[in-house]
Design a protein around this motif. Structure first.
Motif, PDB file in Angstrom:
ATOM      1  N   UNK A 163       0.827  -1.203   0.000  1.00  0.00           N
ATOM      2  CA  UNK A 163       0.000   0.000   0.000  1.00  0.00           C
ATOM      3  C   UNK A 163       0.863   1.255   0.000  1.00  0.00           C
ATOM      4  N   UNK A 164       1.986   1.191   0.662  1.00  0.00           N
ATOM      5  CA  UNK A 164       2.904   2.334   0.671  1.00  0.00           C
ATOM      6  C   UNK A 164       2.392   3.493   1.489  1.00  0.00           C
ATOM      7  N   UNK A 165       2.380   4.661   0.884  1.00  0.00           N
ATOM      8  CA  UNK A 165       1.996   5.893   1.593  1.00  0.00           C
ATOM      9  C   UNK A 165       0.491   6.127   1.625  1.00  0.00           C
ATOM     10  N   UNK A 166      -0.281   5.164   1.205  1.00  0.00           N
ATOM     11  CA  UNK A 166      -1.733   5.328   1.175  1.00  0.00           C
ATOM     12  C   UNK A 166      -2.380   5.081   2.530  1.00  0.00           C
ATOM     13  N   UNK A 167      -1.623   4.562   3.506  1.00  0.00           N
ATOM     14  CA  UNK A 167      -2.152   4.325   4.844  1.00  0.00           C
ATOM     15  C   UNK A 167      -2.255   5.671   5.563  1.00  0.00           C
ATOM     16  N   UNK A 168      -3.394   5.961   6.175  1.00  0.00           N
ATOM     17  CA  UNK A 168      -3.545   7.235   6.897  1.00  0.00           C
ATOM     18  C   UNK A 168      -2.511   7.374   8.012  1.00  0.00           C
ATOM     19  N   UNK A 169      -2.110   8.596   8.251  1.00  0.00           N
ATOM     20  CA  UNK A 169      -1.102   8.873   9.274  1.00  0.00           C
ATOM     21  C   UNK A 169      -1.568   8.417  10.656  1.00  0.00           C
ATOM     22  N   UNK A 170      -2.855   8.506  10.933  1.00  0.00           N
ATOM     23  CA  UNK A 170      -3.359   8.105  12.253  1.00  0.00           C
ATOM     24  C   UNK A 170      -3.121   6.618  12.502  1.00  0.00           C
ATOM     25  N   UNK A 171      -3.246   5.803  11.468  1.00  0.00           N
ATOM     26  CA  UNK A 171      -3.023   4.369  11.621  1.00  0.00           C
ATOM     27  C   UNK A 171      -1.539   4.090  11.827  1.00  0.00           C
ATOM     28  N   UNK A 172      -0.693   4.700  11.035  1.00  0.00           N
ATOM     29  CA  UNK A 172       0.744   4.445  11.175  1.00  0.00           C
ATOM     30  C   UNK A 172       1.260   4.946  12.518  1.00  0.00           C
ATOM     31  N   UNK A 173       0.735   6.077  12.987  1.00  0.00           N
ATOM     32  CA  UNK A 173       1.156   6.585  14.302  1.00  0.00           C
ATOM     33  C   UNK A 173       0.745   5.638  15.418  1.00  0.00           C
ATOM     34  N   UNK A 174      -0.452   5.082  15.319  1.00  0.00           N
ATOM     35  CA  UNK A 174      -0.940   4.149  16.353  1.00  0.00           C
ATOM     36  C   UNK A 174      -0.085   2.881  16.379  1.00  0.00           C
ATOM     37  N   UNK A 175       0.211   2.340  15.204  1.00  0.00           N
ATOM     38  CA  UNK A 175       1.029   1.134  15.134  1.00  0.00           C
ATOM     39  C   UNK A 175       2.429   1.420  15.649  1.00  0.00           C
ATOM     40  N   UNK A 176       2.973   2.553  15.280  1.00  0.00           N
ATOM     41  CA  UNK A 176       4.315   2.922  15.741  1.00  0.00           C
ATOM     42  C   UNK A 176       4.350   3.050  17.260  1.00  0.00           C
ATOM     43  N   UNK A 177       3.315   3.657  17.845  1.00  0.00           N
ATOM     44  CA  UNK A 177       3.296   3.817  19.307  1.00  0.00           C
ATOM     45  C   UNK A 177       3.175   2.470  20.007  1.00  0.00           C
ATOM     46  N   UNK A 178       2.428   1.536  19.405  1.00  0.00           N
ATOM     47  CA  UNK A 178       2.318   0.200  19.990  1.00  0.00           C
ATOM     48  C   UNK A 178       3.641  -0.546  19.917  1.00  0.00           C
ATOM     49  N   UNK A 179       4.357  -0.373  18.837  1.00  0.00           N
ATOM     50  CA  UNK A 179       5.654  -1.043  18.690  1.00  0.00           C
ATOM     51  C   UNK A 179       6.688  -0.481  19.652  1.00  0.00           C
ATOM     52  N   UNK A 180       6.643   0.809  19.891  1.00  0.00           N
ATOM     53  CA  UNK A 180       7.633   1.451  20.756  1.00  0.00           C
ATOM     54  C   UNK A 180       7.486   1.037  22.210  1.00  0.00           C
TER      55      UNK A 180
END
Length: 99
Positions: free
Chosen positions: A68-85
């Motif tokens: 999908x690349x950059x088509x994922x909304x920023x809110x989703x990527x931020x949430x996943x990133x925070x869960x990983x951190x």
């Protein structure tokens, strides 16, 4: 309408049977559930399943994000990133650990 009637009949039957069983049976079921939840084999299995599901979810996210690349909304990527951190051992929103 038929399904509603079936659901209502099942609900009524469950209520009647539950009230006939009484408080003793409720306490007995509660005690059995607590003993099973505290069983080390059950806890280890649940923990293994949770860890495996997190790994599979991470792999799926990687595969989807590559396609999908950059088509994922920023809110989703931020949430996943925070869960990983948070990393292993951190508590999630439901009060369970991510170990």
């Amino acid at each position: 309408m038929r399904y509603r009637l079936t659901f209502a009949a099942g609900l009524a039957l469950g209520y009647v049977l539950g009230t006939r069983a009484g408080r003793e049976r409720y306490e007995q079921l509660k005690k059995s559930a607590r003993q099973m939840a505290q069983n080390p084999a059950v806890r280890n299995t649940a923990e293994s399943a949770a860890q495996t599901s997190r790994q599979v979810a991470g792999k799926a996210f990687q595969a989807v994000s590559e396609k999908v690349g950059d088509k994922i909304p920023a809110s989703v990527t931020d949430r996943v990133r925070s869960l990983r951190e948070r990393g292993p051992g951190a508590e999630d929103d439901w009060g369970t650990s991510n170990t």
